[in-house]
Scaffold this motif. Structure first.
Motif, PDB file in Angstrom:
ATOM      1  N   LYS A 171       0.836  -1.200   0.000  1.00  0.00           N
ATOM      2  CA  LYS A 171       0.000   0.000   0.000  1.00  0.00           C
ATOM      3  C   LYS A 171       0.873   1.252   0.000  1.00  0.00           C
ATOM      4  O   LYS A 171       0.606   2.214   0.713  1.00  0.00           O
ATOM      5  CB  LYS A 171      -0.965   0.008   1.192  1.00  0.00           C
ATOM      6  CG  LYS A 171      -2.030  -1.083   1.114  1.00  0.00           C
ATOM      7  CD  LYS A 171      -3.082  -0.897   2.190  1.00  0.00           C
ATOM      8  CE  LYS A 171      -4.170  -1.965   2.083  1.00  0.00           C
ATOM      9  NZ  LYS A 171      -5.192  -1.855   3.106  1.00  0.00           N
ATOM     10  N   ALA A 172       1.936   1.224  -0.766  1.00  0.00           N
ATOM     11  CA  ALA A 172       2.865   2.339  -0.800  1.00  0.00           C
ATOM     12  C   ALA A 172       2.165   3.645  -1.139  1.00  0.00           C
ATOM     13  O   ALA A 172       2.324   4.642  -0.449  1.00  0.00           O
ATOM     14  CB  ALA A 172       3.973   2.064  -1.808  1.00  0.00           C
TER      15      ALA A 172
ATOM     16  N   THR B 239       3.630  -2.859  -9.240  1.00  0.00           N
ATOM     17  CA  THR B 239       2.311  -3.440  -9.472  1.00  0.00           C
ATOM     18  C   THR B 239       1.265  -2.433  -9.020  1.00  0.00           C
ATOM     19  O   THR B 239       1.560  -1.540  -8.209  1.00  0.00           O
ATOM     20  CB  THR B 239       2.133  -4.780  -8.725  1.00  0.00           C
ATOM     21  OG1 THR B 239       0.876  -5.357  -9.077  1.00  0.00           O
ATOM     22  CG2 THR B 239       2.190  -4.587  -7.212  1.00  0.00           C
ATOM     23  N   GLU B 240       0.050  -2.535  -9.529  1.00  0.00           N
ATOM     24  CA  GLU B 240      -1.008  -1.609  -9.149  1.00  0.00           C
ATOM     25  C   GLU B 240      -2.362  -2.258  -9.386  1.00  0.00           C
ATOM     26  O   GLU B 240      -2.485  -3.241 -10.123  1.00  0.00           O
ATOM     27  CB  GLU B 240      -0.913  -0.302  -9.930  1.00  0.00           C
ATOM     28  CG  GLU B 240      -1.073  -0.448 -11.430  1.00  0.00           C
ATOM     29  CD  GLU B 240      -0.947   0.880 -12.145  1.00  0.00           C
ATOM     30  OE1 GLU B 240      -1.836   1.190 -12.967  1.00  0.00           O
ATOM     31  OE2 GLU B 240       0.040   1.607 -11.878  1.00  0.00           O
TER      32      GLU B 240
ATOM     33  N   LEU C  49       0.508  -7.642  -2.848  1.00  0.00           N
ATOM     34  CA  LEU C  49       1.612  -8.578  -2.673  1.00  0.00           C
ATOM     35  C   LEU C  49       1.135 -10.025  -2.758  1.00  0.00           C
ATOM     36  O   LEU C  49       1.762 -10.857  -3.413  1.00  0.00           O
ATOM     37  CB  LEU C  49       2.296  -8.329  -1.326  1.00  0.00           C
ATOM     38  CG  LEU C  49       2.976  -6.974  -1.156  1.00  0.00           C
ATOM     39  CD1 LEU C  49       3.669  -6.895   0.195  1.00  0.00           C
ATOM     40  CD2 LEU C  49       3.967  -6.701  -2.268  1.00  0.00           C
ATOM     41  N   GLN C  50       0.043 -10.334  -2.069  1.00  0.00           N
ATOM     42  CA  GLN C  50      -0.458 -11.703  -2.084  1.00  0.00           C
ATOM     43  C   GLN C  50      -0.791 -12.175  -3.494  1.00  0.00           C
ATOM     44  O   GLN C  50      -0.648 -13.355  -3.815  1.00  0.00           O
ATOM     45  CB  GLN C  50      -1.710 -11.804  -1.201  1.00  0.00           C
ATOM     46  CG  GLN C  50      -1.443 -11.610   0.275  1.00  0.00           C
ATOM     47  CD  GLN C  50      -2.731 -11.461   1.062  1.00  0.00           C
ATOM     48  OE1 GLN C  50      -3.808 -11.225   0.496  1.00  0.00           O
ATOM     49  NE2 GLN C  50      -2.646 -11.595   2.385  1.00  0.00           N
ATOM     50  N   ASN C  51      -1.218 -11.256  -4.357  1.00  0.00           N
ATOM     51  CA  ASN C  51      -1.714 -11.607  -5.678  1.00  0.00           C
ATOM     52  C   ASN C  51      -0.636 -11.494  -6.771  1.00  0.00           C
ATOM     53  O   ASN C  51      -0.937 -11.655  -7.938  1.00  0.00           O
ATOM     54  CB  ASN C  51      -2.899 -10.719  -6.022  1.00  0.00           C
ATOM     55  CG  ASN C  51      -3.777 -11.274  -7.110  1.00  0.00           C
ATOM     56  OD1 ASN C  51      -4.388 -10.545  -7.873  1.00  0.00           O
ATOM     57  ND2 ASN C  51      -3.862 -12.599  -7.225  1.00  0.00           N
ATOM     58  N   SER C  52       0.612 -11.229  -6.381  1.00  0.00           N
ATOM     59  CA  SER C  52       1.689 -11.066  -7.361  1.00  0.00           C
ATOM     60  C   SER C  52       2.690 -12.215  -7.229  1.00  0.00           C
ATOM     61  O   SER C  52       3.321 -12.375  -6.181  1.00  0.00           O
ATOM     62  CB  SER C  52       2.405  -9.731  -7.158  1.00  0.00           C
ATOM     63  OG  SER C  52       3.539  -9.644  -7.988  1.00  0.00           O
ATOM     64  N   ASP C  53       2.855 -13.003  -8.296  1.00  0.00           N
ATOM     65  CA  ASP C  53       3.862 -14.072  -8.256  1.00  0.00           C
ATOM     66  C   ASP C  53       5.262 -13.514  -8.460  1.00  0.00           C
ATOM     67  O   ASP C  53       6.244 -14.264  -8.508  1.00  0.00           O
ATOM     68  CB  ASP C  53       3.552 -15.154  -9.282  1.00  0.00           C
ATOM     69  CG  ASP C  53       3.449 -14.617 -10.709  1.00  0.00           C
ATOM     70  OD1 ASP C  53       3.683 -13.405 -10.900  1.00  0.00           O
ATOM     71  OD2 ASP C  53       3.123 -15.402 -11.610  1.00  0.00           O
TER      72      ASP C  53
ATOM     73  N   GLU D 170      -4.376   1.759  -5.899  1.00  0.00           N
ATOM     74  CA  GLU D 170      -3.250   1.306  -5.094  1.00  0.00           C
ATOM     75  C   GLU D 170      -2.067   1.020  -6.006  1.00  0.00           C
ATOM     76  O   GLU D 170      -2.200   0.330  -7.016  1.00  0.00           O
ATOM     77  CB  GLU D 170      -3.611   0.041  -4.320  1.00  0.00           C
ATOM     78  CG  GLU D 170      -4.737   0.232  -3.318  1.00  0.00           C
ATOM     79  CD  GLU D 170      -5.123  -1.073  -2.662  1.00  0.00           C
ATOM     80  OE1 GLU D 170      -4.432  -1.467  -1.707  1.00  0.00           O
ATOM     81  OE2 GLU D 170      -6.103  -1.701  -3.108  1.00  0.00           O
ATOM     82  N   GLU D 171      -0.911   1.562  -5.626  1.00  0.00           N
ATOM     83  CA  GLU D 171       0.314   1.363  -6.405  1.00  0.00           C
ATOM     84  C   GLU D 171       1.431   0.924  -5.469  1.00  0.00           C
ATOM     85  O   GLU D 171       1.513   1.382  -4.331  1.00  0.00           O
ATOM     86  CB  GLU D 171       0.715   2.669  -7.105  1.00  0.00           C
ATOM     87  CG  GLU D 171      -0.346   3.237  -8.035  1.00  0.00           C
ATOM     88  CD  GLU D 171       0.018   4.607  -8.551  1.00  0.00           C
ATOM     89  OE1 GLU D 171       1.053   5.154  -8.091  1.00  0.00           O
ATOM     90  OE2 GLU D 171      -0.719   5.138  -9.391  1.00  0.00           O
ATOM     91  N   LEU D 172       2.287   0.054  -5.968  1.00  0.00           N
ATOM     92  CA  LEU D 172       3.381  -0.465  -5.158  1.00  0.00           C
ATOM     93  C   LEU D 172       4.653  -0.556  -5.976  1.00  0.00           C
ATOM     94  O   LEU D 172       4.645  -1.055  -7.100  1.00  0.00           O
ATOM     95  CB  LEU D 172       3.020  -1.855  -4.616  1.00  0.00           C
ATOM     96  CG  LEU D 172       4.120  -2.604  -3.865  1.00  0.00           C
ATOM     97  CD1 LEU D 172       4.504  -1.861  -2.596  1.00  0.00           C
ATOM     98  CD2 LEU D 172       3.656  -4.005  -3.531  1.00  0.00           C
ATOM     99  N   GLU D 173       5.736  -0.037  -5.405  1.00  0.00           N
ATOM    100  CA  GLU D 173       7.065  -0.187  -6.007  1.00  0.00           C
ATOM    101  C   GLU D 173       7.980  -0.757  -4.944  1.00  0.00           C
ATOM    102  O   GLU D 173       8.155  -0.164  -3.884  1.00  0.00           O
ATOM    103  CB  GLU D 173       7.600   1.157  -6.500  1.00  0.00           C
ATOM    104  CG  GLU D 173       8.990   1.068  -7.110  1.00  0.00           C
ATOM    105  CD  GLU D 173       9.527   2.424  -7.526  1.00  0.00           C
ATOM    106  OE1 GLU D 173      10.742   2.522  -7.788  1.00  0.00           O
ATOM    107  OE2 GLU D 173       8.738   3.382  -7.567  1.00  0.00           O
ATOM    108  N   ASP D 174       8.551  -1.933  -5.190  1.00  0.00           N
ATOM    109  CA  ASP D 174       9.368  -2.615  -4.191  1.00  0.00           C
ATOM    110  C   ASP D 174      10.486  -3.371  -4.905  1.00  0.00           C
ATOM    111  O   ASP D 174      10.340  -4.542  -5.261  1.00  0.00           O
ATOM    112  CB  ASP D 174       8.490  -3.574  -3.380  1.00  0.00           C
ATOM    113  CG  ASP D 174       9.217  -4.157  -2.169  1.00  0.00           C
ATOM    114  OD1 ASP D 174      10.463  -4.124  -2.166  1.00  0.00           O
ATOM    115  OD2 ASP D 174       8.546  -4.648  -1.255  1.00  0.00           O
TER     116      ASP D 174
END
Length: 521
Positions: free
Chosen positions: A168-169, A219-220, A286-290, A196-200
């Protein structure tokens, strides 16, 4: 409450309403120190300050700041072979500006910042919201725009520095709601949009050693929702609430979350409540990203590795409850029976660092080049939780009050094979408290918290059991004049020692003594 609050409300809602800014100046300063009796356990100190008042007749301000710090437990506390609570330091600040435009409209700007340091892993969160409230002849409305960003400044692996943005960045949320009185009924309509956007770069980069490792650290996802709720009195003593929320999720399409709830005031003292509801919760980014992965099983070198999965389905629940409430001048009581049927519960408890046993787990997906087993988030087909909750509050004279509550919980995994219990779900739990206003200035209290036997690990190799235990606390506070309050007490009064026996569990702190000071002006 998913009919109003959507995906995040599948387990219920805690609605926190903070104090509004005041039209005269008020403030407070407070500090608390908690000292551990056990030499190798860390002490805690807390500080807080608040100030609220008018900048002008129409402009109000509210400020709040807090800090707490706990020193680290010894590396091998109690010679248990397991680490205790690490060093922890948290700071937060909040500012709120309210513009009273006129009698029918106000505008609120809220800014929030916090910094959390746990064992030298630092998370920083910044949030802002702008909210308009309007009051009209036909009803009232609320419209808000919210932004939330969390940044991981150090990464997640000890000894390495991998700055990244955490789950939840960046979250943008716009929502609106209007309440329309219709005779004795009330109709509420609303909508929500969320991005929701995430950069990690450290964790959202694929499995180490894979062909795609490090290629796409972003991912978003976007969701939209509309909801309606209708409250209607059927008779003078019987009311019905109907509601539904439709969520359109970018990855999972549309989902309805309906509910129906009845309240019957049978007599002046006896009431009944009952309802039915459905809800869904989508997997997190995160849970939904392989492409996401993280070290787990208690070690970044010899533990295991967990990854997300694009094969996950949303959790879907059906809930039912029936409650009876009694209320008299000096006491009140309630009894609630409930059942929740959860389909496709998202789970990652099924994992181990043992490379021999790992392939027997249903969510095992392989090994890293260094030999650590990899496990993916999975759906548990069927989970059922049902039970009873009871409470009793009694006023024993003019200055003594007693409170009790008890819960019985039957939580089972009903997926393929024989049903089995879930971890960290005690069958029995209870709390009791006694508050005594000894004098006009002195108040004392004693409380007990009972936690029944529970599993801390459920696996094919056998279950790890934590036995039942009870923790007692006592304390009090003394008011000096109108502004100063002194407090003191003892936590875990009888020094009950509860140690973790599984890497996913935790220790209960042993006996602690605390002292506090609060000054209000």
């Amino acid at each position: 409450m998913s009919s109003l609050y959507g995906s995040d409300a599948i387990g219920g809602v805690v609605n926190i309403i903070t104090k509004k800014a005041t039209d005269s100046w008020h403030g407070s300063l407070s500090t608390t120190y908690i000292a551990q009796q056990q030499d190798d356990a860390g002490d805690t100190s807390k500080y807080a300050a608040s100030l609220s008042g008018p900048l002008s007749e129409q402009l109000l301000v509210k400020l709040y700041g807090a800090a707490d710090r706990r020193t680290a437990d010894a590396e091998d506390i109690n010679n248990s072979g397991r680490a205790g609570t690490p060093y922890r330091k948290n700071t937060s600040a909040n500012g709120e500006l309210t513009w009273l435009i006129n009698d029918d409209h106000d505008l609120n700007l809220n800014l929030d910042a916090s910094r959390r340091n746990h064992d030298d892993f630092v998370l920083r969160r910044d949030a802002a919201s702008l909210t308009h409230r309007g009051y009209y002849s036909f009803g009232d409305s609320q419209v808000s725009l919210q932004f939330d960003e969390t940044r991981n400044l150090d990464g997640t692996i000890g000894g390495q520095n991998n700055p990244n943005k955490a789950n939840k960045a960046n979250t943008w949320t716009a929502q609106g709601r209007i309440n329309l009185p219709i005779g004795d009924s009330r109709l509420s309509l609303g909508g929500e949009w969320k991005q929701e956007e995430l950069e990690d770069a450290a964790n959202l980069s694929g499995a180490p050693g894979s062909a795609t490792y490090g290629q796409d650290p972003t991912t978003e996802v976007q969701t939209q929702a509309a909801f309606v709720e209708y409250e209607v009195p059927i008779f003078d003593n019987l009311s019905l609430t109907l509601g539904n929320r439709f969520d359109n999720h970018e990855n999972f399409g549309g989902h309805n979350s309906p509910r129906a709830y009845l309240v019957w005031h049978s007599t002046d003292h006896l009431s009944f409540k009952g309802g039915w509801a459905k809800a869904f919760r989508a997997p997190t980014l995160l849970q939904n990203s392989d492409n996401w992965g993280s070290a787990s099983c208690g070690s970044a070198t010899v533990g295991c590795y967990i990854v997300g999965s694009t094969e996950l389905e949303p959790e879907v629940s059906t809930s039912r409850e029936l409650a009876m409430l009694l209320s008299y001048d000096s006491w009140d009581a309630s009894l609630t029976v409930f059942r929740n049927d959860l389909k496709d519960m998202i789970d990652i408890d099924s994992r181990t660092r043992d490379p021999v046993v790992a392939p027997t787990y249903p969510n095992f997906v392989g090994f890293l080049p260094d030999g650590r087993p990899i496990f993916a988030y999975q759906n548990i087909d069927k989970v059922r939780t049902q039970g009873v909750e009871a409470s009793l509050n009694m006023q024993l004279g003019s200055n003594l009050r007693a409170q009790f509550n008890y819960s019985y919980l039957d939580a089972e995994n009903l997926s393929a094979g024989a049903p089995h219990d879930l971890s960290h779900k005690p069958e029995h739990s209870a709390n009791a408290a006694l508050d005594w206003n000894a004098t006009e200035h002195l108040a004392l209290n004693v409380s007990a918290r009972y936690t029944g036997t529970q599993y801390t690990s459920v696996s094919t190799r056998g279950n790890t059991v934590k036995e039942a235990y009870t923790i007692y606390d006592m304390g009090g506070h003394y008011r000096v004049g109108e502004s100063l309050t002194l407090g003191a007490g003892v936590l875990n009064l009888f020094d009950k020692q509860i140690e973790n026996e599984h890497w996913g569990d935790f220790n209960e702190d042993r006996r602690q003594v605390y002292a506090s000071v609060e000054y209000q002006f």
